[in-house]
Design an enzyme around this catalytic site. Structure first.
Site, short mmCIF file in Angstrom:
data_model
loop_
_atom_site.label_atom_id
_atom_site.label_comp_id
_atom_site.label_asym_id
_atom_site.label_seq_id
_atom_site.Cartn_x
_atom_site.Cartn_y
_atom_site.Cartn_z
CG ASP A 63 87.37 15.67 76.99
OD1 ASP A 63 88.60 15.79 76.95
OD2 ASP A 63 86.60 16.38 76.32
CD GLU A 105 91.98 23.02 78.73
OE1 GLU A 105 91.70 23.99 78.02
OE2 GLU A 105 92.25 21.88 78.28
#
Length: 514
Positions: free
Chosen positions: A16, A180
């Site tokens: 991420d 997401e």
């Protein structure tokens, strides 16, 4: 000028990624899940060579990880810079709280505030966008009891976290599951919304949308997904997604994202390294970004990107890790589980002392374990012991590899009167092995863990050179075997009960995977 470089740029579990540039230096945030300290920050002045600064959340008041389950804790972290302050926003899934922590640049490091600003949004993967004195948060919102997701947005008061407007749905994505990781950017008067879809496995992809208005409606790029390897099984990097766009000091656009490097073992593909950080050049065409000519490759050839190549100052250099414990503080590459080890860990006179406690690696607590990310499929970790000051007492110590609380493997030493017993301590789901595999007449001097794509080889050598070894399959601690896609293997020293393990030196020797 650098013409070619290799991905991942940051290797081992670094998922991420989010990047911000401040003047001529870049700062990157990675998620850490149940590992402590929470939210790893790295810095670079050339985009290819990164130095780990440490973690943002170092106190339970910032992010309480003490009750985190495996693969929970700190989810996607986003870093931005605004009005002379860094802002990191993330969700601690263990609390199900989204919050902001503010930091100030001081003497080349970032001093993070001990307090946090909570934002009451029902979701994960938050992003910050600042415009005209206002602050907006985009996030993956759960919009019904069935777990349906959409990208939503709120305006907040930056000082209090109070929601001033919204939430409003910006997009449901292109139809892929698990929409997401939103990030908002503004370019040429248009707002761009970068999104991850397809789940963080083989269907992972990056999609993008744009609008004339921050609140939408957002149109989808006809080329979506703009970046994915879901149909390219021959590429070294897989599961590519969850990206963040930024510009270098010459105003060239780049994308960081996550990906994995599965190893071929027979007819299987397995991943022990977790999700890593990748970097790619970006060009714009007809108002849309094109990332690395559309292909998430391991090697990036910048002959088609001469302006990007000119912005890269230094050749890529992957440095092997060695710690002689000469600094008073623990090197920021080390991780513990869920909390600091406090007085169970001490660095003094060039040695690290790790004192045991009552917790095991199977407990959702903070065992006396301190580890490094496995960063290559082919790698050896060597731990050299101070035999004079180390004490086994009625405890045990050794070397462990961990992927989660239900799946971990260690070689451990216990003392039995005048001799030493070596144990294989292994748990894979509900199968537990704790068997004696050897004895020694002298104190342990060195532990080693050899990783290959097929096996993990654990060994301990005593002061007389006698070695005890066991080998297990690497697949046992792979993402695929346990269906845990958030983390990778963490390897290091492990002490139980009344033992004290005193370490002189730790070395990690790697062979960069071809």
């Amino acid at each position: 000028m650098v013409i070619k470089y290799k991905n991942p740029i940051i290797r081992g579990m670094r998922p991420d990624p989010s990047v911000v540039r401040v003047n001529n230096r870049y700062y990157l945030a990675n998620s850490t899940f149940e590992y402590y300290p929470g939210i790893t920050i790295s810095t670079s002045d050339d985009l290819l060579n990164w130095k780990t600064l440490g973690g943002v959340a170092v106190e339970p008041e910032q992010a309480d990880l003490r009750k985190s389950k495996s693969n929970e804790g700190i989810f996607a972290a986003n870093i931005r810079f605004h009005d002379e302050y860094f802002y990191v926003i993330t969700t601690n899934f263990a609390e199900f709280k989204t919050f902001i922590i503010r930091g100030k640049l001081e003497n080349g490091d970032i001093s993070w505030e001990k307090s946090r600003i909570e934002v009451e949004v029902p979701g994960i993967d938050p992003d910050l966008f600042f415009e005209d004195g206002k602050t907006y948060v985009q996030f993956t919102g759960y919009i019904d009891d069935k777990g349906t997701k959409a990208i939503r947005q709120v305006e907040i008061d930056l000082e209090t976290g109070k929601i001033l407007d919204g939430p409003k749905i910006l997009t449901y994505g292109t139809g892929g599951r698990d929409v997401e990781g939103p990030h908002i950017f503004k370019k040429d008067g248009l707002y761009y919304l970068l999104v991850a879809e397809g789940g963080t496995g083989s269907g992972h992809m990056i999609t993008i949308f744009r609008s004339n208005d921050l609140w939408g409606p957002y149109e989808s790029d006809e080329q979506n997904p703009i970046f994915t390897n879901r149909d390219r099984a021959n590429e070294v990097v897989q599961n590519v997604g969850h990206g963040d766009l930024f510009t270098d000091e010459k105003e060239n656009w780049w994308l960081v994202c996550l990906g994995t490097r599965p190893a071929s073992v027979g007819f299987k593909q397995i991943t022990n390294l977790g999700r890593e950080t990748l970097l790619y050049p970006v060009k714009w065409k007809d108002g849309w970004p094109i990332v690395n000519n559309g292909v998430p490759s391991e090697f990036v050839d910048l002959n088609d990107f001469p302006e990007h190549a000119a912005a890269l100052k230094n050749e890529q250099n992957f440095v092997e890790f060695q710690d002689n414990f000469e600094e008073a503080e623990l090197d920021p590459e080390w991780l513990t589980l869920r909390d600091s080890l406090k007085d169970h860990l001490l660095i003094k006179n060039g040695k690290l002392t790790l004192r045991g406690n009552e917790y095991s690696l199977s407990d959702l607590k903070t065992p006396a374990f301190v580890g490094l990310r496995q960063s290559e499929t082919h790698e050896k970790l060597i731990v050299e012991i101070d035999q004079t000051d180390s004490e086994l007492n009625h405890g045990e110590f050794g070397l462990a590899s961990v992927i989660d609380a239900d799946n971990h493997i260690a070689i451990m030493v216990k003392q039995n009167n005048d001799h030493f017993e070596i144990y294989r301590d292994q748990q894979i789901f509900d199968v537990r092995i704790n068997e004696k595999i050897g004895e020694s007449s002298s104190f342990p001097a060195k532990f080693e863990l050899l990783n290959t794509k097929e096996i993990k080889r654990f060994s301990v050598t005593d002061s007389k050179g006698q070695e005890v070894i066991f080998t297990t399959d690497a697949i046992h601690l792979s993402n695929e075997a346990i269906a845990a896609l958030n983390t990778g293997d963490i390897e290091g020293m492990y002490v139980k009960n009344n033992a004290n393990m005193v370490i002189d030196k730790v070395t990690k020797k790697v062979k960069l995977d071809a």
